[in-house]
Scaffold this motif. Structure first.
Motif: not given
Length: 191
Positions: A92-93, A99-101, A120-123, A152-153
């Motif tokens: 994921l990193k 990605t720039k978006l 929590q993993f995604y957070e 979403c990030n």
């Protein structure tokens, strides 16, 4: 070292690995059939199916869509035998760096410890739950919508553009049209 290998069609040698993990990791209602996945690979240029490789060995999958304003991760999974080795974190990193978006994806509602740990993993990786109500449309047929959450990030983007995100996912990813409300004139005519 991790790398991504784009799968362009079902004859790719890694497609069977990807599909086997895909079928194992996601319930039938939350994934495409073989034919459905094959269709997207053949005809949808915004759709990318990627095998995640570690030292050239298949260890996971990352299927995503590219849109004008955001990327959408449709499915992401690591092989059960390769879990707890930080492969998901690293993948994921790497994806976020490419990605720039903003990156958007669905997660199950936090109704059990597995779903809560997944959120929590995604957070920990910089994603936030979006506060709007959302449901995943069926991939095929007339199945019911499945209550989900979006993450979403870029929380500000997702909160501000939730309607655009939902409409894009429903139309482009799921090929799903929400029933539009009847106009007052149509209501009178139908009664």
């Amino acid at each position: 070292m991790l790398s991504f290998h784009r799968i362009n069609n079902v004859s790719d040698l890694l497609f069977s690995n990807l599909f086997n993990l895909y079928a194992l990791a996601f319930p039938t209602a939350e994934r495409r059939t073989w034919a459905g996945l094959e269709y997207e690979l053949n005809y949808e240029k915004r759709f990318f199916a990627q095998a995640i490789l570690r030292d050239e060995k298949f260890v996971g999958l990352l299927n995503y869509w590219t849109f004008d304003r955001f990327f959408y991760i449709e499915h992401f999974a690591v092989s059960p035998t390769m879990r707890d080795q930080h492969i998901g974190t690293e993948a994921l990193k790497m994806f976020k760096e490419q990605t720039k978006l903003p990156v958007v994806f669905e997660v199950e509602m936090p109704v059990d410890t597995t779903a809560i740990r997944r959120i929590q993993f995604y957070e920990r990786l910089g994603f936030s739950v979006i506060s709007h109500n959302y449901a995943q449309p069926p991939y095929e047929g007339d199945d019911f919508l499945i209550p989900m959450q979006l993450m979403c990030n870029d929380k500000h983007f997702a909160e501000t553009h939730f309607g655009l995100i939902k409409e894009t996912l429903y139309d482009k990813v799921y090929h799903y049209k929400e029933d539009r409300p009847l106009t007052p004139k149509e209501e009178l005519e139908s009664s």
